[in-house]
Scaffold this motif. Structure first.
Motif, PDB file in Angstrom:
ATOM      1  N   GLU A 126       4.613   9.163 -10.148  1.00  0.00           N
ATOM      2  CA  GLU A 126       4.516   8.842 -11.574  1.00  0.00           C
ATOM      3  C   GLU A 126       3.232   9.349 -12.208  1.00  0.00           C
ATOM      4  OE1 GLU A 126       5.128   7.394 -15.391  1.00  0.00           O
ATOM      5  OE2 GLU A 126       6.584   7.631 -13.762  1.00  0.00           O
ATOM      6  N   TYR A 127       2.134   9.284 -11.461  1.00  0.00           N
ATOM      7  CA  TYR A 127       0.823   9.614 -12.036  1.00  0.00           C
ATOM      8  C   TYR A 127       0.297  10.977 -11.571  1.00  0.00           C
ATOM      9  CZ  TYR A 127       0.818   4.719 -13.462  1.00  0.00           C
ATOM     10  OH  TYR A 127       1.143   3.504 -14.039  1.00  0.00           O
ATOM     11  N   HIS A 128       1.091  11.705 -10.795  1.00  0.00           N
ATOM     12  CA  HIS A 128       0.719  13.056 -10.349  1.00  0.00           C
ATOM     13  C   HIS A 128      -0.610  13.053  -9.589  1.00  0.00           C
ATOM     14  CE1 HIS A 128       3.871  14.154 -13.180  1.00  0.00           C
ATOM     15  NE2 HIS A 128       3.231  13.451 -14.088  1.00  0.00           N
ATOM     16  N   ASP A 129      -0.830  11.980  -8.848  1.00  0.00           N
ATOM     17  CA  ASP A 129      -2.074  11.799  -8.110  1.00  0.00           C
ATOM     18  C   ASP A 129      -1.875  12.233  -6.659  1.00  0.00           C
ATOM     19  OD1 ASP A 129      -4.354  10.876  -6.815  1.00  0.00           O
ATOM     20  OD2 ASP A 129      -3.722   8.771  -6.866  1.00  0.00           O
ATOM     21  N   ALA A 130      -2.372  13.393  -6.324  1.00  0.00           N
ATOM     22  CA  ALA A 130      -2.186  13.942  -4.980  1.00  0.00           C
ATOM     23  C   ALA A 130      -2.817  13.063  -3.909  1.00  0.00           C
ATOM     24  CB  ALA A 130      -2.767  15.352  -4.909  1.00  0.00           C
ATOM     25  N   SER A 131      -3.868  12.320  -4.266  1.00  0.00           N
ATOM     26  CA  SER A 131      -4.540  11.469  -3.285  1.00  0.00           C
ATOM     27  C   SER A 131      -3.745  10.203  -2.984  1.00  0.00           C
ATOM     28  CB  SER A 131      -5.928  11.065  -3.795  1.00  0.00           C
ATOM     29  OG  SER A 131      -5.834  10.095  -4.842  1.00  0.00           O
ATOM     30  N   GLY A 132      -2.879   9.790  -3.909  1.00  0.00           N
ATOM     31  CA  GLY A 132      -2.108   8.558  -3.740  1.00  0.00           C
ATOM     32  C   GLY A 132      -2.928   7.297  -3.867  1.00  0.00           C
ATOM     33  N   GLU A 133      -4.138   7.398  -4.426  1.00  0.00           N
ATOM     34  CA  GLU A 133      -5.058   6.257  -4.446  1.00  0.00           C
ATOM     35  C   GLU A 133      -5.116   5.518  -5.784  1.00  0.00           C
ATOM     36  OE1 GLU A 133      -8.817   7.868  -3.413  1.00  0.00           O
ATOM     37  OE2 GLU A 133      -8.315   8.161  -1.291  1.00  0.00           O
ATOM     38  N   LEU A 134      -4.575   6.093  -6.842  1.00  0.00           N
ATOM     39  CA  LEU A 134      -4.811   5.577  -8.190  1.00  0.00           C
ATOM     40  C   LEU A 134      -4.455   4.100  -8.330  1.00  0.00           C
ATOM     41  CD1 LEU A 134      -5.532   6.047 -11.177  1.00  0.00           C
ATOM     42  CD2 LEU A 134      -3.153   6.682 -11.546  1.00  0.00           C
ATOM     43  N   LEU A 135      -3.260   3.731  -7.912  1.00  0.00           N
ATOM     44  CA  LEU A 135      -2.832   2.353  -8.145  1.00  0.00           C
ATOM     45  C   LEU A 135      -3.532   1.358  -7.235  1.00  0.00           C
ATOM     46  CD1 LEU A 135       0.952   2.502  -9.040  1.00  0.00           C
ATOM     47  CD2 LEU A 135      -1.044   2.422 -10.520  1.00  0.00           C
ATOM     48  N   ASP A 136      -3.955   1.793  -6.080  1.00  0.00           N
ATOM     49  CA  ASP A 136      -4.769   0.905  -5.242  1.00  0.00           C
ATOM     50  C   ASP A 136      -6.087   0.591  -5.943  1.00  0.00           C
ATOM     51  OD1 ASP A 136      -5.401  -0.417  -2.604  1.00  0.00           O
ATOM     52  OD2 ASP A 136      -7.031   1.053  -2.678  1.00  0.00           O
ATOM     53  N   ALA A 142       0.834  -1.211   0.000  1.00  0.00           N
ATOM     54  CA  ALA A 142       0.000   0.000   0.000  1.00  0.00           C
ATOM     55  C   ALA A 142       0.863   1.253   0.000  1.00  0.00           C
ATOM     56  CB  ALA A 142      -0.939  -0.019   1.208  1.00  0.00           C
ATOM     57  N   ASP A 143       1.912   1.244   0.800  1.00  0.00           N
ATOM     58  CA  ASP A 143       2.828   2.386   0.856  1.00  0.00           C
ATOM     59  C   ASP A 143       3.495   2.587  -0.500  1.00  0.00           C
ATOM     60  OD1 ASP A 143       4.611   4.372   1.511  1.00  0.00           O
ATOM     61  OD2 ASP A 143       5.614   3.263   3.113  1.00  0.00           O
ATOM     62  N   MET A 144       3.953   1.487  -1.109  1.00  0.00           N
ATOM     63  CA  MET A 144       4.634   1.583  -2.402  1.00  0.00           C
ATOM     64  C   MET A 144       3.700   2.135  -3.471  1.00  0.00           C
ATOM     65  SD  MET A 144       7.645   0.821  -3.798  1.00  0.00           S
ATOM     66  CE  MET A 144       7.741   2.115  -5.023  1.00  0.00           C
ATOM     67  N   LEU A 145       2.484   1.617  -3.526  1.00  0.00           N
ATOM     68  CA  LEU A 145       1.546   2.059  -4.560  1.00  0.00           C
ATOM     69  C   LEU A 145       1.162   3.520  -4.368  1.00  0.00           C
ATOM     70  CD1 LEU A 145      -0.811  -1.026  -5.041  1.00  0.00           C
ATOM     71  CD2 LEU A 145       1.367  -0.488  -6.140  1.00  0.00           C
ATOM     72  N   SER A 146       1.065   3.957  -3.125  1.00  0.00           N
ATOM     73  CA  SER A 146       0.762   5.358  -2.873  1.00  0.00           C
ATOM     74  C   SER A 146       1.889   6.259  -3.375  1.00  0.00           C
ATOM     75  CB  SER A 146       0.542   5.573  -1.369  1.00  0.00           C
ATOM     76  OG  SER A 146       0.296   6.932  -1.091  1.00  0.00           O
ATOM     77  N   GLN A 151     -16.828  -0.588 -13.172  1.00  0.00           N
ATOM     78  CA  GLN A 151     -17.436   0.717 -13.479  1.00  0.00           C
ATOM     79  C   GLN A 151     -17.055   1.755 -12.421  1.00  0.00           C
ATOM     80  OE1 GLN A 151     -21.459   1.112 -15.227  1.00  0.00           O
ATOM     81  NE2 GLN A 151     -21.690  -1.060 -14.729  1.00  0.00           N
ATOM     82  N   THR A 152     -17.107   1.358 -11.162  1.00  0.00           N
ATOM     83  CA  THR A 152     -16.735   2.268 -10.081  1.00  0.00           C
ATOM     84  C   THR A 152     -15.275   2.684 -10.202  1.00  0.00           C
ATOM     85  OG1 THR A 152     -18.358   1.241  -8.609  1.00  0.00           O
ATOM     86  CG2 THR A 152     -16.598   2.536  -7.579  1.00  0.00           C
ATOM     87  N   SER A 153     -14.420   1.715 -10.542  1.00  0.00           N
ATOM     88  CA  SER A 153     -12.999   2.008 -10.704  1.00  0.00           C
ATOM     89  C   SER A 153     -12.772   2.999 -11.826  1.00  0.00           C
ATOM     90  CB  SER A 153     -12.232   0.709 -10.986  1.00  0.00           C
ATOM     91  OG  SER A 153     -12.351  -0.201  -9.919  1.00  0.00           O
ATOM     92  N   ALA A 154     -13.471   2.808 -12.933  1.00  0.00           N
ATOM     93  CA  ALA A 154     -13.318   3.716 -14.073  1.00  0.00           C
ATOM     94  C   ALA A 154     -13.706   5.142 -13.689  1.00  0.00           C
ATOM     95  CB  ALA A 154     -14.158   3.228 -15.250  1.00  0.00           C
ATOM     96  N   ARG A 155     -14.783   5.292 -12.930  1.00  0.00           N
ATOM     97  CA  ARG A 155     -15.215   6.632 -12.520  1.00  0.00           C
ATOM     98  C   ARG A 155     -14.199   7.272 -11.582  1.00  0.00           C
ATOM     99  NH1 ARG A 155     -20.448   4.081 -12.374  1.00  0.00           N
ATOM    100  NH2 ARG A 155     -20.206   3.671 -10.139  1.00  0.00           N
ATOM    101  N   ARG A 156     -13.702   6.511 -10.620  1.00  0.00           N
ATOM    102  CA  ARG A 156     -12.751   7.069  -9.658  1.00  0.00           C
ATOM    103  C   ARG A 156     -11.440   7.452 -10.341  1.00  0.00           C
ATOM    104  NH1 ARG A 156     -12.078   3.140  -4.740  1.00  0.00           N
ATOM    105  NH2 ARG A 156     -10.921   4.941  -3.906  1.00  0.00           N
ATOM    106  N   ILE A 157     -10.986   6.602 -11.264  1.00  0.00           N
ATOM    107  CA  ILE A 157      -9.744   6.909 -11.975  1.00  0.00           C
ATOM    108  C   ILE A 157      -9.917   8.155 -12.834  1.00  0.00           C
ATOM    109  CG2 ILE A 157      -8.200   6.096 -13.809  1.00  0.00           C
ATOM    110  CD1 ILE A 157      -8.491   3.268 -12.599  1.00  0.00           C
TER     111      ILE A 157
END
Length: 673
Positions: free
Chosen positions: A466-476, A456-460, A565-571
């Protein structure tokens, strides 16, 4: 570094060995300069240019670059004074209010320090945290192995983009997996229609990699995995089973039957032609002869020789001849270690100069085979995988478990390095961008294994950097979405290729069904039916057996669709907040998720139609309409997928994937008629 860096909102991958935080912030000048000497080998000032480009990208400022002591820079790149005390690749980074200094043990060390600085600039802009870093890699060799054969040949532009990314994460070696996708002279019958790489491509790419501190090591199949060559009119007589050369092409068959008949003297001539032609294009002093998965060895034309001296001796003698051939040309041989580990007596017979590439892809892999090679005294590099093959979505959890274990064992048994593999079995349907998370996990573990405490730490960290995701949630989110792959690409290919082309059953494909599930998930009743040799099932029954075998996974398709579908919306929301830098990755992620949704629906439809799962509760007319809509949706998706393919890859085998999809949609329409 949990650390203060994370709390400050920035991260560095791979994590440095030591970081000392200091008070204050270093503000980059509006009109600044990067100074680097010519002495350490960056003749074209690539490293200084990387920094200037990143500064411009995040601040809009135009920086100068220079060399020589009369042109001081706010950022200076140089080598360390105590070179003997530092291993290759080691560096220090000092960020102070009055300037930034990167010092490396050698060119690679300076390069590595520059990449750390680039990562900070990308996250912090012109206001850098003051700090002192001392850092060095755990493994001297930190390599990446990219499949450019099994369906997808990347464009040269994409290869350069990938090399840039490997450089940013401090990889120092790259190998391209080649079977038939290189334009060897005199072998056009083998590479025709594959959009092959050319000598000019390799020369240009070799230069590009070298300038970024990456050794491009030649790798070509010289023994096994010669399926396309051994189907040609010119070379079919050199295969173990030349009588099968005219059988229809099969993605699954390509993975199984492809071995040279080494009892024929002409086989060695072919192997050495491939070696001698290819190695001249590379500056590397290494060469990977591959020699893996020689499944047919001693079973066909070479059976008399196998009966006389044994398969292990045949294999050891042949690869030794190839290695000695390389040694006479000043090259250090490499080869995959799977066959030697199946026949451990081979280990004692291999040349002392060969490096075994010890691949183990099980997420729960133990240390047994790595220990065996270490105890034999042979040199080895440990090889985990990014776990993207045969699927649209990356299996990130499996990649994390596999890579972290292999890095730990490699360290324990003093392996020379780690080579992270990225395969494209069954047509390379996996978009190359799906491998980015696994590649970065590999970079971390090859540099500083075990430092990141959990996945979880690594993916955050990867999500933010890499993905400029301030939330750190994308890869999870992406990792969870991959769990919703109920009917996968390899399941579909198996279903299609059970047809032998004459409405009969391809028994070779039938034999592979058991391997689609782990042992603890295999239904006993279907296993017994598959093992019943008293009669060969019909095509319809074989396909029904496959769907019954997978039914517990397929039946989860409707529930999985909600998750996808939920994943697609969140991403989509995360990517929108990340800005234009994430656009290309967004398209790849959306394409993979939507494709998996369609595959799940196809699995449900096929299984329902043959009674492998409960029939869908709807009228015949409704089922007809649903099936027609499903066929159309899949065709529309395939056109969009092809457009994405061409942004990264040459056409190569795209048409084979399209033909598979069209065969399926034609079947769906026929069944619903």
């Amino acid at each position: 570094m949990s650390d203060q860096a994370t709390l400050k909102g920035w991260t560095i991958i791979p994590t440095p060995q030591t970081v000392q935080h200091k008070a204050g912030v270093s503000l980059l000048p509006m009109c600044g300069r990067v100074n680097e000497p010519r002495a350490f080998g960056d003749e074209r000032q690539v490293l200084a240019t990387q920094l200037a480009d990143d500064i411009h990208a995040v601040t809009g400022l135009e920086w100068d670059i220079a060399t020589g002591d009369r042109w001081p820079g706010f950022i200076t790149l140089t080598t360390l004074d105590d070179l003997d005390a530092r291993p290759s690749g080691a560096y220090t980074l000092d960020i102070a209010k009055d300037g930034v200094a990167v010092r490396g043990a050698d060119f690679e060390g300076v390069r590595n320090g520059v990449q750390t600085l680039r990562q900070l600039i990308r996250q912090c802009g012109a206001a850098l945290p003051c700090l002192h870093i001392e850092d060095q890699p755990a493994f001297e060799t930190r390599g990446y192995y990219l499949d450019v054969t099994r369906g997808r040949v990347p464009t040269l532009d994409w290869l350069k983009t990938w090399a840039d990314k490997l450089c940013l994460y401090k990889y120092n070696q790259l190998q391209l997996y080649v079977e038939h996708t290189f334009a060897f002279d005199g072998m056009s019958e083998t590479w025709r229609g594959s959009s092959p790489l050319t000598p000019r491509d390799i020369l240009e790419f070799d230069d590009y990699c070298a300038e970024r501190g990456i050794e491009l090591v030649p790798s070509v199949s010289t023994f096994g995995h010669l399926y396309m060559a051994l189907r040609t009119q010119s070379l079919r007589d050199l295969g173990e089973f030349p009588e099968t050369a005219d059988e229809p092409f099969g993605f699954i068959d390509r993975m199984r039957h492809h071995t040279l008949n080494i009892s024929d003297d002409r086989a060695f001539d072919l192997s050495t032609k491939l070696i001698d032609d290819y190695l001249q294009l590379f500056r590397s002093d290494k060469f990977n002869i591959c020699a893996d998965e020689t499944f047919d060895l001693g079973k066909g034309r070479s059976k008399p020789l196998a009966e006389r001296i044994g398969v292990a001796a045949m294999y050891a003698d042949y690869v030794t001849r190839l290695c000695r051939h390389l040694e006479t040309q000043g090259k250090k041989p490499m080869m995959w270690g799977d066959i030697a580990l199946e026949h451990p007596e081979i280990l004692k017979r291999l040349p002392e100069t060969v490096t075994l590439l010890n691949w183990q892809y099980d997420p729960q892999v133990d240390d047994g085979k790595i220990r065996t090679v270490a105890e034999s005294g042979a040199r080895q590099i440990v090889c985990p995988a990014v776990w993207c093959w045969n699927a649209l979505l990356p299996r990130i959890d499996d990649a994390w478990n596999n890579i972290t274990r292999m890095a730990r064992y490699g360290t324990q048994y003093q392996a020379e390095g780690m080579l992270v593999t990225d395969w494209g079995d069954l047509g390379h349907v996996n978009d190359p961008r799906m491998a980015i998370p696994g590649m970065i996990i590999g970079a971390q573990e090859a540099w500083n294994p075990g430092r990141i405490p959990n996945e979880a730490d690594m993916l955050s960290r990867i999500s933010r950097l890499e993905y400029h995701d301030a939330s750190g949630e994308l890869l999870d989110i992406l990792a969870r979405a991959s769990h919703a792959a109920c009917f996968q690409w390899n399941h579909l290919i198996t279903w299609l290729e059970l047809d032998d082309g004459q409405d009969g059953v391809n028994t070779g494909v039938l034999q592979t069904i058991q391997g689609l599930l782990p042992e603890n998930e295999r239904p006993d009743d279907v296993i017994r039916a598959l093992q019943d040799e008293s009669q060969t099932p019909s095509l319809a029954e074989s396909r029904r057996m496959l769907l019954r075998y997978l039914k517990h996974h397929i039946a989860l398709g409707e529930t999985a669709d909600h998750l996808l579908q939920t994943s697609a919306r969140r991403i989509a929301t995360i990517v929108a907040a990340a800005g234009s830098q994430a656009t290309a990755n967004a398209a790849a992620l959306r394409m993979a998720i939507e494709g998996q949704r369609l595959l799940n629906q196809i699995g449900l439809r096929l299984a329902s139609d043959v009674g492998a799962i409960d029939s869908m509760q709807s009228s015949a007319a409704s089922q007809h309409d649903d099936t027609a809509r499903l066929a159309e949706a899949l065709e529309i998706w395939m056109e969009a997928y092809a457009a994405q393919w061409r942004t990264l890859s040459r056409d190569s085998e795209l048409r084979r994937l399209q033909d598979m999809v069209w065969e399926l949609t034609d079947y769906l329409r026929f069944q619903s008629a």
